[in-house]
Scaffold this motif. Structure first.
Motif, PDB file in Angstrom:
ATOM      1  N   ALA A 234      77.302  64.247   2.106  1.00 22.43           N
ATOM      2  CA  ALA A 234      77.541  63.388   0.936  1.00 22.43           C
ATOM      3  C   ALA A 234      77.659  61.904   1.279  1.00 22.43           C
ATOM      4  CB  ALA A 234      78.792  63.853   0.191  1.00 22.43           C
ATOM      5  N   ALA A 235      78.408  61.594   2.343  1.00 17.47           N
ATOM      6  CA  ALA A 235      78.693  60.181   2.622  1.00 17.47           C
ATOM      7  C   ALA A 235      77.495  59.452   3.234  1.00 17.47           C
ATOM      8  CB  ALA A 235      79.920  60.059   3.512  1.00 17.47           C
ATOM      9  N   LEU A 236      76.376  60.170   3.447  1.00 15.22           N
ATOM     10  CA  LEU A 236      75.147  59.495   3.882  1.00 15.22           C
ATOM     11  C   LEU A 236      74.479  58.774   2.716  1.00 15.22           C
ATOM     12  CD1 LEU A 236      73.603  62.303   6.148  1.00 15.22           C
ATOM     13  CD2 LEU A 236      74.370  60.043   6.930  1.00 15.22           C
ATOM     14  N   ASP A 237      74.827  59.152   1.502  1.00 15.77           N
ATOM     15  CA  ASP A 237      74.232  58.525   0.321  1.00 15.77           C
ATOM     16  C   ASP A 237      75.110  57.336  -0.099  1.00 15.77           C
ATOM     17  OD1 ASP A 237      73.375  57.771  -2.220  1.00 15.77           O
ATOM     18  OD2 ASP A 237      72.819  59.814  -2.784  1.00 15.77           O
ATOM     19  N   PRO A 238      74.532  56.125  -0.161  1.00 15.49           N
ATOM     20  CA  PRO A 238      75.344  54.949  -0.515  1.00 15.49           C
ATOM     21  C   PRO A 238      76.067  55.074  -1.857  1.00 15.49           C
ATOM     22  CG  PRO A 238      73.206  54.275   0.316  1.00 15.49           C
ATOM     23  CD  PRO A 238      73.155  55.772   0.173  1.00 15.49           C
ATOM     24  N   ILE A 239      75.608  55.992  -2.719  1.00 14.59           N
ATOM     25  CA  ILE A 239      76.288  56.129  -4.010  1.00 14.59           C
ATOM     26  C   ILE A 239      77.625  56.851  -3.866  1.00 14.59           C
ATOM     27  CG2 ILE A 239      75.400  58.333  -4.901  1.00 14.59           C
ATOM     28  CD1 ILE A 239      74.740  56.536  -7.473  1.00 14.59           C
ATOM     29  N   PHE A 240      77.753  57.614  -2.772  1.00 15.41           N
ATOM     30  CA  PHE A 240      79.024  58.302  -2.485  1.00 15.41           C
ATOM     31  C   PHE A 240      80.200  57.329  -2.616  1.00 15.41           C
ATOM     32  CE2 PHE A 240      82.412  58.970   0.589  1.00 15.41           C
ATOM     33  CZ  PHE A 240      82.744  60.309   0.466  1.00 15.41           C
ATOM     34  N   TRP A 241      80.044  56.119  -2.052  1.00 19.90           N
ATOM     35  CA  TRP A 241      81.168  55.188  -1.919  1.00 19.90           C
ATOM     36  C   TRP A 241      81.560  54.580  -3.252  1.00 19.90           C
ATOM     37  CZ3 TRP A 241      83.240  55.687   2.793  1.00 19.90           C
ATOM     38  CH2 TRP A 241      82.420  56.261   3.785  1.00 19.90           C
ATOM     39  N   VAL A 242      80.592  54.376  -4.135  1.00 18.60           N
ATOM     40  CA  VAL A 242      80.950  53.799  -5.439  1.00 18.60           C
ATOM     41  C   VAL A 242      81.478  54.887  -6.376  1.00 18.60           C
ATOM     42  CG1 VAL A 242      79.352  51.882  -5.142  1.00 18.60           C
ATOM     43  CG2 VAL A 242      78.588  53.899  -6.398  1.00 18.60           C
ATOM     44  N   HIS A 243      81.077  56.141  -6.129  1.00 22.83           N
ATOM     45  CA  HIS A 243      81.675  57.285  -6.834  1.00 22.83           C
ATOM     46  C   HIS A 243      83.138  57.412  -6.416  1.00 22.83           C
ATOM     47  CE1 HIS A 243      82.647  61.247  -8.209  1.00 22.83           C
ATOM     48  NE2 HIS A 243      82.255  61.909  -7.145  1.00 22.83           N
ATOM     49  N   HIS A 244      83.378  57.387  -5.112  1.00 26.03           N
ATOM     50  CA  HIS A 244      84.757  57.554  -4.652  1.00 26.03           C
ATOM     51  C   HIS A 244      85.649  56.377  -4.999  1.00 26.03           C
ATOM     52  CE1 HIS A 244      85.820  61.363  -2.888  1.00 26.03           C
ATOM     53  NE2 HIS A 244      84.521  61.530  -2.739  1.00 26.03           N
ATOM     54  N   ALA A 245      85.070  55.180  -5.100  1.00 24.53           N
ATOM     55  CA  ALA A 245      85.879  54.034  -5.540  1.00 24.53           C
ATOM     56  C   ALA A 245      86.394  54.325  -6.946  1.00 24.53           C
ATOM     57  CB  ALA A 245      85.057  52.750  -5.509  1.00 24.53           C
ATOM     58  N   ASN A 246      85.578  54.973  -7.770  1.00 19.17           N
ATOM     59  CA  ASN A 246      86.033  55.291  -9.124  1.00 19.17           C
ATOM     60  C   ASN A 246      87.120  56.357  -9.118  1.00 19.17           C
ATOM     61  OD1 ASN A 246      85.806  54.847 -11.984  1.00 19.17           O
ATOM     62  ND2 ASN A 246      84.948  56.913 -12.099  1.00 19.17           N
ATOM     63  N   ILE A 247      86.978  57.366  -8.259  1.00 23.26           N
ATOM     64  CA  ILE A 247      88.021  58.399  -8.160  1.00 23.26           C
ATOM     65  C   ILE A 247      89.330  57.769  -7.690  1.00 23.26           C
ATOM     66  CG2 ILE A 247      88.690  60.542  -6.967  1.00 23.26           C
ATOM     67  CD1 ILE A 247      86.430  60.882  -9.058  1.00 23.26           C
ATOM     68  N   ASP A 248      89.229  56.881  -6.716  1.00 21.26           N
ATOM     69  CA  ASP A 248      90.410  56.172  -6.206  1.00 21.26           C
ATOM     70  C   ASP A 248      91.049  55.331  -7.324  1.00 21.26           C
ATOM     71  OD1 ASP A 248      91.983  55.294  -3.811  1.00 21.26           O
ATOM     72  OD2 ASP A 248      91.156  53.338  -4.357  1.00 21.26           O
ATOM     73  N   ARG A 249      90.204  54.746  -8.160  1.00 19.38           N
ATOM     74  CA  ARG A 249      90.701  53.961  -9.297  1.00 19.38           C
ATOM     75  C   ARG A 249      91.430  54.866 -10.296  1.00 19.38           C
ATOM     76  NH1 ARG A 249      88.996  52.457 -14.534  1.00 19.38           N
ATOM     77  NH2 ARG A 249      87.409  54.091 -14.413  1.00 19.38           N
TER      78      ARG A 249
END
Ligand SMILES: [Cu+2]
Length: 507
Positions: A234-249
Motif C-alpha cells: 500500500a505505502a508504495l502508492d503516493p496516494i496512500f499518504w494523503v489517504h492516511h493524512a485524512n484518517i489521522d485528521r
C-alpha cells in the motif's frame, strides 16, 4: 513554525504547488537505494513488504541490496491494524515521511512550510470528493515536457471511493477502545499488544473509511490486486499518504467533536506496546521517541489540520437512533415491560455460518438465536425504551464475522439479513459490507497469528431498530446472505470460519 495540512481539493485541481512539490520530492525519494532509510521503498517497507509481490510489480530486483536482517526486524513490517495502536502508530509514521519529503522539497528549492495534504473523500459539499484527486492520474507533470509524474502508479485499478464507504457515522460510535469483552471495537480499535497482522476486528475508523478506501482505490485486475489493496504494498502508492493524512485528521475530528471523546489513559496505550517498540526516525535518519503519549497532539509534531470541524454537527448516536425509530414506528412498538437496564456487558445471541464459502455467487446461511438473550433483546425495544424521556439507549446489536481466510485483499462483500424472498412485513435488510485489507497475510499459516484470518464486526443496530428483523427474532433464526460487491473471484478461496451475533446493553 507550525505547518498546516490542507485539503487537496481546496488547493486547486489538477495541479497546485503542494502537489507539484510532492511529485518532485517523491521522484527524488524513489531514486534512492532501498537500503537508504529516507528512500521511497524503505519507507514503504516500514508499513509492510512482501518481496515476491514487490518483484512481481517491479519494485524489487535481485540486484537490490537490502538492509541487514536485524535492521529489517527493527524498522520494517510495523504497520498496526486491528488494534488500538492503529492511530498512534500511523501518526508518527506519516510524520517521519512528511519530514523526509519536506527535506527533499527544500533541497529542490521548494517552500520550507510544505505539509502533506489530505484527501477528504467524505466532503459532501465537493461533488468530486470521491474521485481520486486528478493529479494522481496524470502520467506526466504539467508543462508539456513529458516529465514523469511520480504520483502516477500503474497498479491502481479503482477510480475512487464508494459513497457509502466514506460516511462518517462511525465517529458516533463511542469510546476509543470499545468493549474488551464484546464486539464493540471502539473508534480507535481494541486493546492488543504490537499487532502487525490484524488479530482483532478493526476499530470503527480503521474499518470505515480506512479499509474501504484502500480496497476501493487499489482494486484488482487480472494479474492481481492494486498496490493500495494490500498492506504489504500500500505505502508504495503516493496516494496512500494523503489517504492516511485524512484518517489521522479524523482522529482529531473525533476528539474535537465531543468533550466526552478521549484517548485511552491506560499506561499500556500511552507507553506503546512492550513486546516491540515503534521504530520511527526523522529526516536525518536518527530515531525519535514515538510512544502514543508523544504523538497525541499534532502540534507537538509541528503540524495542524486546516479543518477539524464536526461533519455530523454535534449529533449523538442515541438521538439519531431515537429519531429514526420515531419515524419508522409511527405506532409504539409492543412488547413486555421494560426490564431493568443492564451494564455494558455483551451477550452472545447466537451463532452459525461455519466454514461458509464466499465467491461470485451469493452465500446463504443461518444464525440460530438463543431463546433468552433474544427475548432480552426484544424487550429492550419497547415504545417506552425508545422514548426520548427514558435515559440510555436500547441494545446495540453486532454481527461478528470471524476467521475470514483467503487471498484477495481487495474483495468487498455486502451483507443482508432477513428472508431472501423479502415481503412487505419483513423486508430483507442491507446491514453493511466488509472489505478484506490484510486478508492474505492474516491467512498465512507462517504469519504472526498462525493464519487465523481476519475478523470483521458489523453493527446491525440500525436494521434492528427499523424492526426489519422482528419476525426473525421470533422465529429463532436469522438468515444471513453475503453477496459479492466488487473484486471477487472464486479462485481467491475466501471463507468465513464462524458468524456470531451479539447484543450489547448500552446503558
Ligand atoms: Cu492504511
Amino acid at each position: 513554525m507550525t505547518r498546516t495540512r490542507k485539503d487537496i481539493y481546496k488547493l486547486g485541481t489538477p495541479w497546485n504547488d503542494t502537489l507539484l512539490w510532492y511529485a518532485k520530492a517523491v521522484d527524488l525519494l524513489q531514486k534512492r537505494d532501498i537500503a537508504v532509510k529516507t528512500s521511497w521503498r524503505y519507507l514503504a517497507a516500514m508499513h509492510g513488504i512482501d518481496p515476491p509481490l514487490w518483484k512481481q510489480y517491479d519494485y524489487l530486483d535481485s540486484s537490490d541490496k537490502l538492509p541487514s536482517k536485524a535492521e529489517q526486524a527493527t524498522y520494517w513490517r510495523q504497520c498496526q491494524h486491528g488494534t488500538w495502536y492503529f492511530l498512534p502508530w500511523h501518526r508518527p509514521y506519516l510524520w517521519s515521511f512528511e519530514m523526509i519529503v519536506l527535506d527533499a522539497v527544500k533541497s529542490l528549492g521548494g517552500p520550507s512550510d510544505w505539509a502533506l495534504p489530505y484527501w477528504n473523500y467524505s466532503d459532501t459539499t465537493n461533488r468530486d470528493a470521491l474521485k481520486i484527486p486528478p493529479a494522481f492520474l496524470e502520467k506526466y507533470l504539467p508543462g508539456g515536457g513529458r516529465k514523469r509524474n511520480a504520483l502516477y502508479v500503474e497498479q491502481r485499478f479503482g477510480s475512487g471511493a464508494d459513497a457509502d464507504h466514506v460516511t462518517l457515522e462511525d465517529l458516533l460510535n463511542g469510546n476509543f477502545t470499545g468493549d474488551d469483552q464484546g464486539p464493540d471495537q471502539g473508534v480507535g480499535g481494541p486493546q492488543t499488544s504490537f499487532n502487525h497482522a490484524a488479530q482483532r476486528a478493526p476499530g470503527w475508523l480503521e474499518q470505515k473509511p480506512h479499509n474501504y478506501v484502500h480496497g476501493d482505490v487499489g482494486g484488482r485486475d487480472q494479474a492481481g490486486v492494486g498496490l493500495m489493496s494490500d498492506p504489504d504494498t500500500a505505502a508504495l502508492d503516493p496516494i496512500f499518504w494523503v489517504h492516511h493524512a485524512n484518517i489521522d485528521r479524523l482522529w482529531d475530528v473525533w476528539l474535537a467533536r465531543d468533550a466526552a471523546n478521549k484517548n485511552p489513559a491506560d499506561a499500556n496505550w500511552l507507553n506503546g506496546p512492550s513486546n516491540r517498540h515503534f521504530s520511527i526516525f526523522g529526516a536525518d535518519g536518527k530515531d525519535v521517541p514515538c510512544r502514543p503519549k508523544d504523538v497525541v497532539k499534532t502540534t507537538a509534531l509541528g503540524y495542524v489540520y486546516e479543518d477539524v470541524s464536526d461533519p455530523l454537527r454535534g449529533q449523538s448516536r442515541r438521538v439519531k437512533r431515537l429519531q429514526a425509530f420515531a419515524v419508522e414506528a409511527e405506532k409504539p412498538a409492543e412488547g413486555p415491560e421494560v426490564p431493568p437496564r443492564q451494564g455494558q456487558k455483551a451477550e452472545l445471541l447466537g451463532g452459525g455460518g461455519r466454514n461458509l464459502k464466499l465467491g461470485v455467487k451469493a452465500a446463504n446461511t443461518e444464525v440460530k438465536l438463543a431463546t433468552k438473550p433474544a427475548a432480552r433483546l426484544k424487550a429492550s425495544f419497547t415504545g417506552e425504551a425508545m422514548s426520548a424521556a427514558t435515559p440510555g439507549e436500547p441494545d446495540r446489536v453486532f454481527l461478528s464475522l470471524e476467521n475470514i481466510r483467503g487471498n484477495n485483499d481487495a474483495a468487498n462483500f455486502d451483507v443482508y439479513l432477513g428472508p431472501t424472498q423479502a415481503h412487505a412485513n419483513a423486508p430483507e435488510a442491507h446491514v453493511g459490507d466488509f472489505s478484506l485489507f490484510g486478508l492474505s497475510s492474516a491467512s498465512d499459516p507462517k504469519g504472526a497469528h498462525g493464519g487465523r484470518g481476519l475478523n470483521q464486526v458489523i453493527e446491525i443496530t440500525k436494521a434492528v431498530d427499523a424492526m426489519h428483523l422482528r419476525d426473525q427474532l421470533d422465529a429463532g433464526t436469522l438468515q444471513v446472505r453475503i453477496v459479492p460487491r466488487k473484486n471477487v473471484r472464486d479462485k481467491d478461496k475466501i471463507t468465513i470460519g464462524q458468524i456470531n451475533l451479539y447484543r450489547q446493553a448500552a446503558s
